[in-house]
Design a protein around this motif. Structure first.
Motif, PDB file in Angstrom:
ATOM      1  N   ASN A  15     -25.221 -17.260 -16.543  1.00 38.78           N
ATOM      2  CA  ASN A  15     -26.592 -17.196 -16.035  1.00 38.78           C
ATOM      3  C   ASN A  15     -26.595 -17.402 -14.520  1.00 38.78           C
ATOM      4  N   PRO A  16     -27.692 -17.032 -13.832  1.00 40.09           N
ATOM      5  CA  PRO A  16     -27.752 -17.250 -12.376  1.00 40.09           C
ATOM      6  C   PRO A  16     -27.660 -18.736 -12.026  1.00 40.09           C
ATOM      7  N   LEU A  17     -27.063 -19.029 -10.875  1.00 38.75           N
ATOM      8  CA  LEU A  17     -26.906 -20.410 -10.405  1.00 38.75           C
ATOM      9  C   LEU A  17     -28.263 -20.954  -9.947  1.00 38.75           C
ATOM     10  N   PRO A  18     -28.670 -22.155 -10.400  1.00 39.93           N
ATOM     11  CA  PRO A  18     -29.946 -22.727  -9.968  1.00 39.93           C
ATOM     12  C   PRO A  18     -29.949 -23.072  -8.476  1.00 39.93           C
ATOM     13  N   GLU A  19     -31.142 -23.198  -7.913  1.00 43.11           N
ATOM     14  CA  GLU A  19     -31.299 -23.532  -6.498  1.00 43.11           C
ATOM     15  C   GLU A  19     -30.682 -24.892  -6.174  1.00 43.11           C
ATOM     16  N   ASN A  20     -29.916 -24.933  -5.088  1.00 38.18           N
ATOM     17  CA  ASN A  20     -29.317 -26.172  -4.553  1.00 38.18           C
ATOM     18  C   ASN A  20     -28.336 -26.840  -5.518  1.00 38.18           C
ATOM     19  N   ASP A  21     -27.816 -26.079  -6.482  1.00 40.73           N
ATOM     20  CA  ASP A  21     -26.815 -26.640  -7.390  1.00 40.73           C
ATOM     21  C   ASP A  21     -25.512 -26.817  -6.606  1.00 40.73           C
ATOM     22  N   PRO A  22     -24.957 -28.044  -6.550  1.00 39.86           N
ATOM     23  CA  PRO A  22     -23.750 -28.271  -5.748  1.00 39.86           C
ATOM     24  C   PRO A  22     -22.561 -27.451  -6.238  1.00 39.86           C
ATOM     25  N   CYS A  23     -21.811 -26.890  -5.320  1.00 36.49           N
ATOM     26  CA  CYS A  23     -20.630 -26.097  -5.684  1.00 36.49           C
ATOM     27  C   CYS A  23     -19.445 -26.986  -6.023  1.00 36.49           C
ATOM     28  N   GLN A  24     -19.376 -28.147  -5.395  1.00 34.99           N
ATOM     29  CA  GLN A  24     -18.272 -29.073  -5.628  1.00 34.99           C
ATOM     30  C   GLN A  24     -18.806 -30.494  -5.761  1.00 34.99           C
ATOM     31  N   ARG A  25     -18.181 -31.252  -6.619  1.00 37.63           N
ATOM     32  CA  ARG A  25     -18.566 -32.660  -6.745  1.00 37.63           C
ATOM     33  C   ARG A  25     -17.321 -33.441  -7.172  1.00 37.63           C
ATOM     34  N   LYS A  26     -16.825 -34.262  -6.264  1.00 42.82           N
ATOM     35  CA  LYS A  26     -15.637 -35.064  -6.548  1.00 42.82           C
ATOM     36  C   LYS A  26     -15.700 -36.321  -5.704  1.00 42.82           C
ATOM     37  N   PRO A  27     -15.603 -37.504  -6.334  1.00 46.51           N
ATOM     38  CA  PRO A  27     -15.701 -38.737  -5.550  1.00 46.51           C
ATOM     39  C   PRO A  27     -14.380 -39.122  -4.901  1.00 46.51           C
ATOM     40  N   ASP A  28     -14.482 -39.676  -3.714  1.00 49.07           N
ATOM     41  CA  ASP A  28     -13.370 -40.408  -3.129  1.00 49.07           C
ATOM     42  C   ASP A  28     -13.587 -41.861  -3.551  1.00 49.07           C
ATOM     43  N   ILE A  29     -12.709 -42.393  -4.407  1.00 48.85           N
ATOM     44  CA  ILE A  29     -12.920 -43.755  -4.933  1.00 48.85           C
ATOM     45  C   ILE A  29     -11.966 -44.770  -4.306  1.00 48.85           C
ATOM     46  N   SER A  30     -11.480 -44.446  -3.117  1.00 47.18           N
ATOM     47  CA  SER A  30     -10.568 -45.371  -2.427  1.00 47.18           C
ATOM     48  C   SER A  30     -11.187 -46.753  -2.263  1.00 47.18           C
ATOM     49  N   LEU A  31     -12.484 -46.787  -1.930  1.00 41.71           N
ATOM     50  CA  LEU A  31     -13.159 -48.068  -1.711  1.00 41.71           C
ATOM     51  C   LEU A  31     -13.233 -48.878  -3.000  1.00 41.71           C
TER      52      LEU A  31
END
Length: 322
Positions: free
Chosen positions: A269-285
């Motif tokens: 289906n079409p991508l929704p508005e403002n849907d993030p392309c990437q999501r990955k946390p830096d959990i070093s902290l």
């Protein structure tokens, strides 16, 4: 965390809240669960109701609350696009007015307070992975802004209450989490794919499925909640909490299809508005300050999650908000 403390959990009948209430009770604490059941479900906390140290109050945190407590976990807010876009004004009120009311309560009773913020404060990020120092890339007038900007404003309020009133705060930015007690109709990718696969319906992907997410099993996240609340007062966050192992949405669909033995086809289906392309946390902290890192591989966590939805579907239970 010393035993026998009193905890208030807003959104306590929700997905994360119900798991947190159970964990706090298992640790020997008293728990007051606050929920207006907009997305939370009584079924999630049914097993806790016979515990004499567990109490439930139906309440909307956009209105002030007058109780006594030692610690507050502020989890109340619809967290999936289907729910938070249904009534965007109320979503913003829950994040902003709710934060003001809970911070006011914490100030009055001198409680420590934890804010369940979100990776959505980063918007559609321009840097990858996302670390806490990144200010984000959020559309302030888009369809997701009621949630994204509401949570960003809540973080502002927490830090201002800390600076102005010396409040003990903890701010955690939560990345994609999954597990039992997820709502079946919340539009989140894990629950969507599992339900579609179990029903042998088309598995719906938005865009080409190449966008990525990181998936943290709920037990790991609750470990991080407890460690965050138990950390020294000078560590206030914000801190990223999530699993840094990255999967494409298409890869997730294939894993779930394989694990369920589904005959589902994949539908784009079409991508929704403002849907993030990437999501990955830096959990070093989180690794450094909390000595925490998630330990549950995706396939291991998906097994009880799939079993949970199989049980829901087999009983014909309406797993949705009340």
């Amino acid at each position: 965390m010393n035993q026998g403390q009193h905890f208030l959990v807003t959104g306590g009948a929700g997905f994360l809240g119900s798991h947190l209430c159970k964990r706090l009770l298992d640790l020997g604490h008293e728990v007051l669960c606050i929920d207006n059941y907009y997305t939370g479900m009584k079924a999630n906390i049914l097993e806790l109701m016979d515990n004499p140290y567990f109490e439930i109050m139906r309440h909307d945190i956009t209105f002030p609350l007058y109780v006594e407590t030692d610690n507050i976990f502020n989890l109340a807010c619809p967290a999936s696009p289907i729910h938070y876009q249904f009534d965007p004004v109320q979503t913003t009120k829950t994040s902003v007015h709710g934060a003001i009311n809970m911070l006011g309560l914490a100030k009055r009773v001198k409680a420590k307070i934890f804010q369940a913020s979100t990776s959505e404060v980063y918007g559609d990020p321009k840097i990858h992975p996302q670390e806490e120092s990144y200010w984000g890339n959020v559309n302030p007038i888009g369809l997701r802004a009621c949630y994204d900007e509401g949570k960003r404003c809540a973080e502002t309020l927490f830090f201002d209450y800390h600076r102005q009133h010396g409040l003990k705060i903890k701010v955690a930015r939560i990345f994609n989490t999954y597990g039992p007690n997820m709502a079946m109709n919340d539009g989140r990718v894990v629950s969507n794919f599992i339900v579609q696969a179990l029903k042998n319906e088309p598995i719906t992907l938005y865009g080409d499925g190449s966008q990525t997410r990181s998936f943290c099993y709920v037990d790991d996240l609750i470990d991080a909640f407890v460690k965050t609340m138990d950390s020294p007062d000078e560590f206030i966050g914000p801190v990223n909490l999530g699993n840094p192992k990255e999967f494409s949405i298409k890869n997730l669909a294939e894993i779930i299809k394989d694990m369920t033995g589904s005959s589902s086809k994949i539908k784009y289906n079409p991508l929704p508005e403002n849907d993030p392309c990437q999501r990955k946390p830096d959990i070093s902290l989180a690794k450094r300050k909390l000595k925490w890192t998630p330990s549950t591989p995706l396939e291991v966590g998906l097994k009880p999650t799939i079993e949970y939805f199989e049980k829901i579907l087999s009983k014909g239970i309406k797993n949705n908000h009340q």
